[in-house]
Design a protein around this motif. Structure first.
Motif, PDB file in Angstrom:
ATOM      1  N   ASP A   1     -12.815  35.318 -15.321  1.00 47.05           N
ATOM      2  CA  ASP A   1     -13.766  34.997 -16.371  1.00 47.05           C
ATOM      3  C   ASP A   1     -13.107  34.278 -17.539  1.00 47.05           C
TER       4      ASP A   1
ATOM      5  N   ASN B   1     -27.820  29.031 -15.748  1.00 43.91           N
ATOM      6  CA  ASN B   1     -27.479  30.309 -16.395  1.00 43.91           C
ATOM      7  C   ASN B   1     -26.292  30.131 -17.332  1.00 43.91           C
TER       8      ASN B   1
ATOM      9  N   ILE C   1     -20.773  33.912 -19.337  1.00 45.96           N
ATOM     10  CA  ILE C   1     -20.385  35.119 -20.083  1.00 45.96           C
ATOM     11  C   ILE C   1     -18.876  35.113 -20.285  1.00 45.96           C
TER      12      ILE C   1
ATOM     13  N   THR D   1     -22.297  36.138 -24.440  1.00 47.32           N
ATOM     14  CA  THR D   1     -22.788  34.913 -23.812  1.00 47.32           C
ATOM     15  C   THR D   1     -22.292  33.700 -24.587  1.00 47.32           C
TER      16      THR D   1
ATOM     17  N   ILE E   1     -16.439  40.196 -14.627  1.00 50.03           N
ATOM     18  CA  ILE E   1     -16.843  39.445 -15.818  1.00 50.03           C
ATOM     19  C   ILE E   1     -15.868  39.708 -16.958  1.00 50.03           C
TER      20      ILE E   1
ATOM     21  N   ASN F   1     -16.793  45.297 -16.663  1.00 45.63           N
ATOM     22  CA  ASN F   1     -18.088  44.647 -16.448  1.00 45.63           C
ATOM     23  C   ASN F   1     -18.019  43.727 -15.226  1.00 45.63           C
TER      24      ASN F   1
ATOM     25  N   LYS G   1     -19.923  41.379 -12.130  1.00 42.46           N
ATOM     26  CA  LYS G   1     -21.102  40.554 -11.872  1.00 42.46           C
ATOM     27  C   LYS G   1     -21.981  41.258 -10.833  1.00 42.46           C
ATOM     28  N   SER G   2     -23.283  41.009 -10.898  1.00 40.07           N
ATOM     29  CA  SER G   2     -24.219  41.625  -9.947  1.00 40.07           C
ATOM     30  C   SER G   2     -23.752  41.351  -8.521  1.00 40.07           C
TER      31      SER G   2
ATOM     32  N   ASP H   1     -23.307  43.315 -15.035  1.00 39.26           N
ATOM     33  CA  ASP H   1     -23.934  42.294 -15.885  1.00 39.26           C
ATOM     34  C   ASP H   1     -24.194  42.821 -17.290  1.00 39.26           C
TER      35      ASP H   1
END
Length: 309
Positions: free
Chosen positions: A114, A144, A147, A153, A232, A244, A246-247, A285
């Motif tokens: 990330d 999108n 992040i 964001t 993330i 964190n 990602k989905s 997320d």
């Protein structure tokens, strides 16, 4: 008669002059202009940004944003610098509203790092904001927003919003204690790994990404986290590391109860080896998720020594 001939010659000369001026005018209008700016890529170690001064030719100033983006896609001319993108990344759209530019890239813009993705955004912003027609830039992927490593964001960014220097990154070597699944039992075994870290990326993020990369001793251990898992961010506040993902993390990694416990404590135990980490909170997320298989995923997790071989 002589007078008429004189008038005809005069008119003909005027026509020739007018046509010549028209041709010269069109030629000057189509003549290429040029601008000298710095384009930003990764440095040799892929840890910070490095600039390359380029002379860019153009005919219409409205083309400049697209030309700069294409130059960034093509990669650096200096062999010491590294490209920002994978070779198959594509620009899907460029929208300019006054001095705000939104650039949308294909899905393969995103990597498993990330911080690298965020640094690529900064390289694009620093390159484009040198143009007089650009004040702020937003980078999106398939529509999108991106992040950052701290979970926020990245929206529109100006050059003034970036408070880092491309050459200020410091590097150091550190030894991580990582936990992978033992090949012969339902336990975890530790693995020491020396890596180079920078001050721009939290050590916690290195820990999780090294777990995703997998074990270096496949004769003794097996990988427990899916290799296509995307982190993330991982950052510690008040002795709690917020990890964190990602989905897709749950779908890719949740299986039976034994496996799920190994996945969770592979991450938790590895992070709790860091001096400032006592607790781990998982996010998907940026949000808490109730279950990871049969495990309550909203809980704070602490190191589990019983699961270590």
């Amino acid at each position: 008669m002589v007078k008429k001939r004189y008038i005809f010659s005069f008119v003909a000369a005027l026509i020739i002059i007018a046509v010549t001026l028209l041709i010269i005018g069109e030629s000057n209008q189509n003549k290429q202009k040029s601008i000298n700016i710095d384009l930003y890529y990764f440095n040799e170690e892929n840890t910070a940004l490095a600039s390359e001064n380029r002379n860019i030719e153009y005919e219409d100033k409205d083309e400049l944003v697209n030309i700069v983006l294409e130059k960034l896609l093509q990669g650096p001319s200096d062999s010491k610098n590294k490209p920002l993108f994978n070779t198959d990344v594509q620009i899907q759209s460029v929208i300019q509203d006054r001095k705000n530019v939104t650039v949308d890239f294909s899905e393969n813009y995103l990597t498993k790092d990330d911080s690298r993705d965020s640094l690529t955004v900064y390289a694009i912003v620093k390159s484009l904001c040198q143009l007089k027609t650009v004040d702020r830039v937003k980078v999106t992927v398939d529509g999108n927003e991106i992040i950052s490593s701290d979970g926020t964001t990245l929206g529109f960014i100006s050059n003034d919003d970036m408070d880092f220097e491309s050459d200020s990154t410091t590097k150091d070597s550190t030894v991580l204690t990582l936990y992978f699944a033992d090949k012969n039992t339902d336990k975890l075994i530790s693995e020491k790994r020396t890596i180079t870290i920078t001050d721009t990326v939290p050590t916690e993020q290195y820990v999780v990404n090294e777990l995703i990369k997998g074990t270096q001793y496949s004769d003794m251990a097996r990988n427990i986290i899916s290799s296509d898992t995307v982190l993330i961010s991982a950052q510690t506040t008040d002795n709690t590391c917020f990890v964190n993902f990602k989905s897709g993390f749950i779908e890719k990694n949740a299986k039976d109860d034994t496996n799920n416990e190994l996945v969770i404590y592979s991450i938790v135990n590895s992070l709790c080896e860091l001096k400032d980490v006592n607790f781990v909170q998982f996010l998907i997320d940026g949000k808490k998720t109730e279950k990871f298989g049969n495990i309550n995923f909203t809980d704070f997790f602490i190191k589990n020594t019983d699961i270590i071989k």
